[in-house]
Enzyme design. Sequence first.
Site, mmCIF file in Angstrom:
data_model
loop_
_atom_site.group_PDB
_atom_site.id
_atom_site.type_symbol
_atom_site.label_atom_id
_atom_site.label_comp_id
_atom_site.label_asym_id
_atom_site.label_seq_id
_atom_site.Cartn_x
_atom_site.Cartn_y
_atom_site.Cartn_z
ATOM 1 N N ASP A 127 6.572 71.144 119.459
ATOM 2 C CA ASP A 127 6.611 70.080 120.458
ATOM 3 C C ASP A 127 6.872 68.757 119.742
ATOM 4 O O ASP A 127 7.185 68.739 118.549
ATOM 5 C CB ASP A 127 5.316 70.049 121.276
ATOM 6 N N LYS A 129 9.980 76.678 123.113
ATOM 7 C CA LYS A 129 8.668 76.049 122.908
ATOM 8 C C LYS A 129 7.644 76.610 123.880
ATOM 9 O O LYS A 129 6.548 77.024 123.481
ATOM 10 C CB LYS A 129 8.761 74.535 123.090
#
Length: 226
Positions: free
Chosen positions: A139, A121
């Site tokens: 996220d 991420k």
Amino acid sequence: MLNQKQINYVLETIGQMFPNAHCELNHRNPFELTIAVMLSAQCTDALVNRVTPSLFHKYHEPEDYLAVPLEELQHDIRSIGLYRNKARHIRQMCARLIEEYDGRIPDSMEELIKLPGIGRKTANVILSVAFGVPAIAVDTHVERVTKRLGICRWKDSVFEVEKTLMKRVPKEKWSETHHRLIFFGRYHCKAQHPNCPECPLLDLCREGRKRMKRTNQAKNDVIGHA
């Protein structure tokens, strides 16, 4: 699960709602962005942005984070959640940058995820925002929105959500889609209080329809007992 035509409609609608979605972490270069993204884990961007002005005024290069005791860096970011672990990871990351990358943030997924404290991420955010590389960072907002809407399955892992979006969204739109999904989740389809009554995607949203059904049933029960 939504079909491709429905997914296209969803993304177009979210794009109309948030055409100027962007990374809200304040930074001036790839290194500052990396620090900010590391600090943002399980923490709001707004809180990170309250800490980074003084942090970035004091620390400019990887060497600066290693020139002070760990306890001092912890103190400088103490208002951030998990600040002890984050301070340690930042120092480890800075040491690796100096040792292997001449103090510069690498611009590939393969190299970024070798750095301490950086997963897919964080790496995707850095690639997209700092280097303009098409990427989708999943996220909590992106995961929540895509599962509620039915773009992804409830049981999908974060990596499976990323793979699904990469398959369903044209590569040249990955980065803008990532930011728009975040804005949609952050400001409209919130975790605890999603704005279902005013959502233009309610008819397609499996979670929204369930919530509205429960709300309407509760209202009917109140009327019935009046």
